[in-house]
Design a protein around this motif. Structure first.
Motif, PDB file in Angstrom:
ATOM      1  N   THR A  74       0.854  -1.185   0.000  1.00 40.91           N
ATOM      2  CA  THR A  74       0.000   0.000   0.000  1.00 40.91           C
ATOM      3  C   THR A  74       0.885   1.227   0.000  1.00 40.91           C
ATOM      4  O   THR A  74       1.705   1.416   0.891  1.00 40.91           O
ATOM      5  CB  THR A  74      -0.922   0.003   1.225  1.00 40.91           C
ATOM      6  OG1 THR A  74      -1.720  -1.174   1.188  1.00 40.91           O
ATOM      7  CG2 THR A  74      -1.813   1.218   1.223  1.00 40.91           C
ATOM      8  N   TRP A  75       0.753   2.037  -1.029  1.00 41.19           N
ATOM      9  CA  TRP A  75       1.612   3.198  -1.195  1.00 41.19           C
ATOM     10  C   TRP A  75       1.106   4.366  -0.356  1.00 41.19           C
ATOM     11  O   TRP A  75       1.836   4.977   0.393  1.00 41.19           O
ATOM     12  CB  TRP A  75       1.681   3.556  -2.669  1.00 41.19           C
ATOM     13  CG  TRP A  75       2.627   4.645  -3.024  1.00 41.19           C
ATOM     14  CD1 TRP A  75       3.851   4.893  -2.480  1.00 41.19           C
ATOM     15  CD2 TRP A  75       2.431   5.642  -4.018  1.00 41.19           C
ATOM     16  NE1 TRP A  75       4.432   5.958  -3.076  1.00 41.19           N
ATOM     17  CE2 TRP A  75       3.574   6.457  -4.041  1.00 41.19           C
ATOM     18  CE3 TRP A  75       1.402   5.920  -4.897  1.00 41.19           C
ATOM     19  CZ2 TRP A  75       3.713   7.522  -4.892  1.00 41.19           C
ATOM     20  CZ3 TRP A  75       1.548   6.981  -5.757  1.00 41.19           C
ATOM     21  CH2 TRP A  75       2.696   7.770  -5.749  1.00 41.19           C
ATOM     22  N   ILE A  76      -0.192   4.662  -0.503  1.00 40.77           N
ATOM     23  CA  ILE A  76      -0.805   5.773   0.239  1.00 40.77           C
ATOM     24  C   ILE A  76      -2.122   5.273   0.811  1.00 40.77           C
ATOM     25  O   ILE A  76      -2.905   4.636   0.118  1.00 40.77           O
ATOM     26  CB  ILE A  76      -1.083   6.983  -0.686  1.00 40.77           C
ATOM     27  CG1 ILE A  76       0.191   7.517  -1.290  1.00 40.77           C
ATOM     28  CG2 ILE A  76      -1.813   8.076   0.075  1.00 40.77           C
ATOM     29  CD1 ILE A  76      -0.043   8.547  -2.375  1.00 40.77           C
ATOM     30  N   ARG A  82      -7.122   4.666  -0.753  1.00 38.78           N
ATOM     31  CA  ARG A  82      -6.055   3.680  -0.661  1.00 38.78           C
ATOM     32  C   ARG A  82      -5.437   3.478  -2.042  1.00 38.78           C
ATOM     33  O   ARG A  82      -6.146   3.133  -2.989  1.00 38.78           O
ATOM     34  CB  ARG A  82      -6.576   2.362  -0.126  1.00 38.78           C
ATOM     35  CG  ARG A  82      -5.518   1.315  -0.009  1.00 38.78           C
ATOM     36  CD  ARG A  82      -6.040   0.055   0.593  1.00 38.78           C
ATOM     37  NE  ARG A  82      -5.011  -0.975   0.539  1.00 38.78           N
ATOM     38  CZ  ARG A  82      -5.058  -2.086   1.195  1.00 38.78           C
ATOM     39  NH1 ARG A  82      -6.080  -2.343   1.975  1.00 38.78           N
ATOM     40  NH2 ARG A  82      -4.088  -2.952   1.097  1.00 38.78           N
ATOM     41  N   ASP A  84      -2.662   1.295  -3.957  1.00 38.43           N
ATOM     42  CA  ASP A  84      -1.774   0.140  -3.861  1.00 38.43           C
ATOM     43  C   ASP A  84      -0.754   0.159  -4.995  1.00 38.43           C
ATOM     44  O   ASP A  84      -1.050   0.583  -6.105  1.00 38.43           O
ATOM     45  CB  ASP A  84      -2.568  -1.168  -3.947  1.00 38.43           C
ATOM     46  CG  ASP A  84      -3.451  -1.393  -2.738  1.00 38.43           C
ATOM     47  OD1 ASP A  84      -3.056  -0.928  -1.647  1.00 38.43           O
ATOM     48  OD2 ASP A  84      -4.498  -2.014  -2.881  1.00 38.43           O
ATOM     49  N   PHE A  85       0.429  -0.281  -4.682  1.00 33.09           N
ATOM     50  CA  PHE A  85       1.482  -0.441  -5.694  1.00 33.09           C
ATOM     51  C   PHE A  85       1.458  -1.897  -6.119  1.00 33.09           C
ATOM     52  O   PHE A  85       1.666  -2.801  -5.329  1.00 33.09           O
ATOM     53  CB  PHE A  85       2.843  -0.083  -5.097  1.00 33.09           C
ATOM     54  CG  PHE A  85       3.957  -0.161  -6.083  1.00 33.09           C
ATOM     55  CD1 PHE A  85       4.176   0.868  -6.970  1.00 33.09           C
ATOM     56  CD2 PHE A  85       4.785  -1.260  -6.127  1.00 33.09           C
ATOM     57  CE1 PHE A  85       5.188   0.799  -7.885  1.00 33.09           C
ATOM     58  CE2 PHE A  85       5.796  -1.354  -7.040  1.00 33.09           C
ATOM     59  CZ  PHE A  85       6.017  -0.316  -7.923  1.00 33.09           C
TER      60      PHE A  85
END
Length: 86
Positions: A74-76, A82, A84-85
Motif C-alpha cells: 500500500t503506497w498511500i 487507498r 496500492d502499488f
C-alpha cells in the motif's frame, strides 16, 4: 517450465536491462568501449528474447489465465483513499 511458472519470473524482464545499466555505470570505463557496447546490447537482447518467450507462453494459456496481479504494498492510505502499488 510451464507458462504459469514463467509468469512468476516475468519481473526479471525489466530488471535485466536495469542491471546492465548499473554494471555499465559502475564499471563501464574499466570494461572498455567495444565490450561495454556488446554487454549493453546483450542485456537488451536477453530481455527481448525473454519477452518473446513469455508472450508465446502466455498465448498457450486459456484467456482466463493470461493475466496476473501481484500485490506489492500500500503506497498511500488516508481515510477511505487507498493507493496500492502492484
Amino acid at each position: 517450465m510451464t507458462a504459469q511458472h514463467l509468469l512468476d519470473v516475468a519481473w526479471l524482464l525489466p530488471v535485466i536491462p536495469a542491471f546492465g545499466a548499473v554494471v555499465l555505470l559502475l564499471f563501464g570505463s574499466r570494461i572498455g568501449e567495444p565490450q561495454a557496447g556488446w554487454f549493453a546490447t546483450a542485456m537488451i537482447g536477453l530481455a527481448f528474447v525473454g519477452s518473446v518467450i513469455l508472450f508465446f507462453a502466455l498465448r498457450s494459456l486459456p484467456a482466463s489465465q493470461r493475466s496476473t496481479v501481484s500485490d506489492g504494498f500500500t503506497w498511500i492510505q488516508a481515510g477511505s483513499l487507498r493507493v496500492d502499488f502492484r
